[in-house]
Design a protein around this motif. Sequence first.
Motif, PDB file in Angstrom:
ATOM      1  N   VAL A 264       0.865  -1.183   0.000  1.00 10.49           N
ATOM      2  CA  VAL A 264       0.000   0.000   0.000  1.00 10.49           C
ATOM      3  C   VAL A 264       0.902   1.233   0.000  1.00 10.49           C
ATOM      4  N   VAL A 265       0.753   2.058  -1.032  1.00 11.39           N
ATOM      5  CA  VAL A 265       1.646   3.195  -1.242  1.00 11.39           C
ATOM      6  C   VAL A 265       0.858   4.500  -1.153  1.00 11.39           C
ATOM      7  N   GLY A 266       1.345   5.433  -0.341  1.00  7.27           N
ATOM      8  CA  GLY A 266       0.745   6.760  -0.243  1.00  7.27           C
ATOM      9  C   GLY A 266       1.375   7.698  -1.257  1.00  7.27           C
ATOM     10  N   ARG A 275       1.323  20.473   5.799  1.00 10.28           N
ATOM     11  CA  ARG A 275       0.411  20.187   6.913  1.00 10.28           C
ATOM     12  C   ARG A 275      -0.364  18.889   6.686  1.00 10.28           C
ATOM     13  N   ASP A 276      -0.471  18.460   5.423  1.00  8.37           N
ATOM     14  CA  ASP A 276      -1.249  17.259   5.088  1.00  8.37           C
ATOM     15  C   ASP A 276      -0.365  16.024   4.912  1.00  8.37           C
ATOM     16  N   ARG A 277       0.884  16.101   5.340  1.00  9.27           N
ATOM     17  CA  ARG A 277       1.820  15.020   5.047  1.00  9.27           C
ATOM     18  C   ARG A 277       1.438  13.686   5.687  1.00  9.27           C
ATOM     19  N   HIS A 278       0.625  13.720   6.752  1.00  6.78           N
ATOM     20  CA  HIS A 278       0.229  12.473   7.401  1.00  6.78           C
ATOM     21  C   HIS A 278      -1.073  11.905   6.847  1.00  6.78           C
ATOM     22  N   ALA A 279      -1.747  12.660   5.989  1.00  9.13           N
ATOM     23  CA  ALA A 279      -3.052  12.213   5.485  1.00  9.13           C
ATOM     24  C   ALA A 279      -2.954  10.907   4.704  1.00  9.13           C
ATOM     25  N   ILE A 280      -1.821  10.686   4.029  1.00  7.08           N
ATOM     26  CA  ILE A 280      -1.691   9.443   3.263  1.00  7.08           C
ATOM     27  C   ILE A 280      -1.763   8.219   4.164  1.00  7.08           C
ATOM     28  N   TYR A 281      -1.222   8.342   5.375  1.00  3.06           N
ATOM     29  CA  TYR A 281      -1.224   7.206   6.303  1.00  3.06           C
ATOM     30  C   TYR A 281      -2.621   6.979   6.882  1.00  3.06           C
ATOM     31  N   VAL A 282      -3.321   8.073   7.188  1.00  2.00           N
ATOM     32  CA  VAL A 282      -4.686   7.956   7.714  1.00  2.00           C
ATOM     33  C   VAL A 282      -5.604   7.362   6.655  1.00  2.00           C
ATOM     34  N   ASP A 283      -5.606   7.967   5.464  1.00  2.00           N
ATOM     35  CA  ASP A 283      -6.529   7.534   4.414  1.00  2.00           C
ATOM     36  C   ASP A 283      -6.240   6.112   3.940  1.00  2.00           C
ATOM     37  N   ALA A 284      -4.961   5.796   3.758  1.00  2.00           N
ATOM     38  CA  ALA A 284      -4.602   4.455   3.298  1.00  2.00           C
ATOM     39  C   ALA A 284      -4.951   3.399   4.343  1.00  2.00           C
ATOM     40  N   SER A 285      -4.794   3.729   5.612  1.00  2.00           N
ATOM     41  CA  SER A 285      -5.095   2.766   6.679  1.00  2.00           C
ATOM     42  C   SER A 285      -6.602   2.517   6.800  1.00  2.00           C
ATOM     43  N   LEU A 286      -7.391   3.577   6.648  1.00  2.00           N
ATOM     44  CA  LEU A 286      -8.846   3.396   6.658  1.00  2.00           C
ATOM     45  C   LEU A 286      -9.271   2.486   5.511  1.00  2.00           C
ATOM     46  N   SER A 287      -8.689   2.699   4.352  1.00  2.00           N
ATOM     47  CA  SER A 287      -9.010   1.866   3.200  1.00  2.00           C
ATOM     48  C   SER A 287      -8.564   0.426   3.413  1.00  2.00           C
ATOM     49  N   ALA A 288      -7.364   0.253   3.948  1.00  2.00           N
ATOM     50  CA  ALA A 288      -6.815  -1.093   4.146  1.00  2.00           C
ATOM     51  C   ALA A 288      -7.649  -1.906   5.129  1.00  2.00           C
ATOM     52  N   MET A 289      -8.177  -1.255   6.172  1.00  4.21           N
ATOM     53  CA  MET A 289      -8.991  -1.991   7.134  1.00  4.21           C
ATOM     54  C   MET A 289     -10.280  -2.485   6.486  1.00  4.21           C
ATOM     55  N   SER A 290     -10.907  -1.617   5.690  1.00  2.18           N
ATOM     56  CA  SER A 290     -12.111  -2.043   4.967  1.00  2.18           C
ATOM     57  C   SER A 290     -11.780  -3.187   4.009  1.00  2.18           C
ATOM     58  N   PHE A 291     -10.632  -3.085   3.364  1.00  2.00           N
ATOM     59  CA  PHE A 291     -10.182  -4.116   2.430  1.00  2.00           C
ATOM     60  C   PHE A 291     -10.049  -5.462   3.127  1.00  2.00           C
ATOM     61  N   MET A 292      -9.431  -5.469   4.293  1.00  2.00           N
ATOM     62  CA  MET A 292      -9.202  -6.734   4.997  1.00  2.00           C
ATOM     63  C   MET A 292     -10.500  -7.335   5.540  1.00  2.00           C
ATOM     64  N   VAL A 330       3.169   2.584   3.027  1.00  2.00           N
ATOM     65  CA  VAL A 330       2.404   2.682   4.274  1.00  2.00           C
ATOM     66  C   VAL A 330       2.423   1.357   5.025  1.00  2.00           C
ATOM     67  N   MET A 331       2.197   0.282   4.308  1.00  2.00           N
ATOM     68  CA  MET A 331       2.192  -1.056   4.908  1.00  2.00           C
ATOM     69  C   MET A 331       2.235  -2.078   3.795  1.00  2.00           C
ATOM     70  N   LEU A 332       2.483  -3.321   4.159  1.00  2.00           N
ATOM     71  CA  LEU A 332       2.332  -4.444   3.248  1.00  2.00           C
ATOM     72  C   LEU A 332       1.234  -5.347   3.800  1.00  2.00           C
ATOM     73  N   ILE A 333       0.527  -6.032   2.916  1.00  2.00           N
ATOM     74  CA  ILE A 333      -0.544  -6.937   3.334  1.00  2.00           C
ATOM     75  C   ILE A 333      -0.346  -8.270   2.636  1.00  2.00           C
ATOM     76  N   ALA A 334      -0.204  -9.319   3.421  1.00  2.00           N
ATOM     77  CA  ALA A 334      -0.146 -10.674   2.877  1.00  2.00           C
ATOM     78  C   ALA A 334      -1.573 -11.189   2.730  1.00  2.00           C
ATOM     79  N   VAL A 335      -1.871 -11.822   1.602  1.00  2.00           N
ATOM     80  CA  VAL A 335      -3.232 -12.284   1.313  1.00  2.00           C
ATOM     81  C   VAL A 335      -3.194 -13.725   0.817  1.00  2.00           C
ATOM     82  N   GLY A 336      -4.177 -14.501   1.250  1.00  2.00           N
ATOM     83  CA  GLY A 336      -4.278 -15.865   0.772  1.00  2.00           C
ATOM     84  C   GLY A 336      -5.374 -16.630   1.485  1.00  2.00           C
ATOM     85  N   TYR A 337      -5.508 -17.910   1.125  1.00  2.00           N
ATOM     86  CA  TYR A 337      -6.434 -18.799   1.820  1.00  2.00           C
ATOM     87  C   TYR A 337      -5.727 -19.354   3.052  1.00  2.00           C
ATOM     88  N   ALA A 338      -6.317 -19.148   4.200  1.00  2.00           N
ATOM     89  CA  ALA A 338      -5.673 -19.570   5.441  1.00  2.00           C
ATOM     90  C   ALA A 338      -5.518 -21.083   5.507  1.00  2.00           C
TER      91      ALA A 338
END
Length: 362
Positions: A264-266, A275-292, A330-338
């Motif tokens: 996940v890249v901001g 002043r908005d330099r942290h917004a990429i981390y907030v917005d990307a994290s909100l999206s990533a949680m919904s994704f997971m 911002v983060m990496l996400i591993a995805v697969g069938y558990a």
Amino acid sequence: MLNRIKRIVYALLAVPWIRRTYEAANTAVLETFGSSRILTHVLYFLAFLTFNREQAAVLRGRRDYYRNKRRGERMTRVELRRNVHRLEKALLMRPRRAVFATDYIGETIEFYQRAHAQCLVDPESMDPGEIAWARDVLSAYFSAIQEPHPAVDAARTSFGSLAVAGTGDRRPFVRRESPETDISYDQLLTLAHRRRSVRWFEQREVPRGLVDQALMVARQAPTACNRMPYEYRIFDDPEMVRRIAAIPFGAAGYHENIPMIIVVVGKLEAYFSPRDRHAIYVDASLSAMSFMFALETLGLSSSVINWPDFEPLEAKMQKALGLGLPDRVVMLIAVGYADPDGVVAYSQKKELDTFRSYNAAS
């Protein structure tokens, strides 16, 4: 090399007198330089490389923002998205002013004209839904303003000259028109308990169609001024997955078991101000949680892999992905069938009273 250095450091810190000496020195530095902002500035003036990458990324992002804005032949869409959303917020205000957005409606129409022209020349380069949204909101804006104003009148004329009819489906609407849902709180809580960081996966292909379905949910997450300043770099080629998953420290010990890795890249070029330099981390994290959460409903599991701001790793990932300087992982996400027999951490959470307060000033 990095792992070897890390092992050496850990081995040295395992020696009691070395660990005590390190902790004492570290405490002295923190107590001294952490006591005031002036001393903190002195410390990081001397240790300027600590945040150099972030500082350079913010500055390069601002530069690219204004470069893109000046280039009439290039439409980045972030300016259009931001201004159209500003119009949406102004339209829903109570009480709504008779005349508003006079300071930016002109440039908004310019952005829309560029997007419209680009869509005609190269339809695949633009999202038709995005253009339709801008058109419908602009139509609602001009319908809402009845009083004459030079800036609004000029923008209205320019907008009308495009002669593009809209459906009105994508303009602000009253809350009672929102889709109904039968999802209960208990069902959502069960999903939250179901989602756990899975590190052991079955070795089978992850369908891209399911990932795209989860991303349809992820894109609905809130984001400042609807900029959506992030992207999901998805890798399912086995060799590429192994190479990229091996970069972060957090995947050590299981990275070869991951069937799909997402970075996940901001995108800092979405912002004109530091002043908005942290917004990429907030917005990307909100999206990533919904994704997971969405992945869980589709039978897939995931694990967030922490990404520290550590220059050797940053440089390695930048080279591996061909990232620009304003692109921040911002983060990496591993995805697969558990793997049903794979063990997951219980991860007891904090009690509510330890992280919740009402009307507390301190």
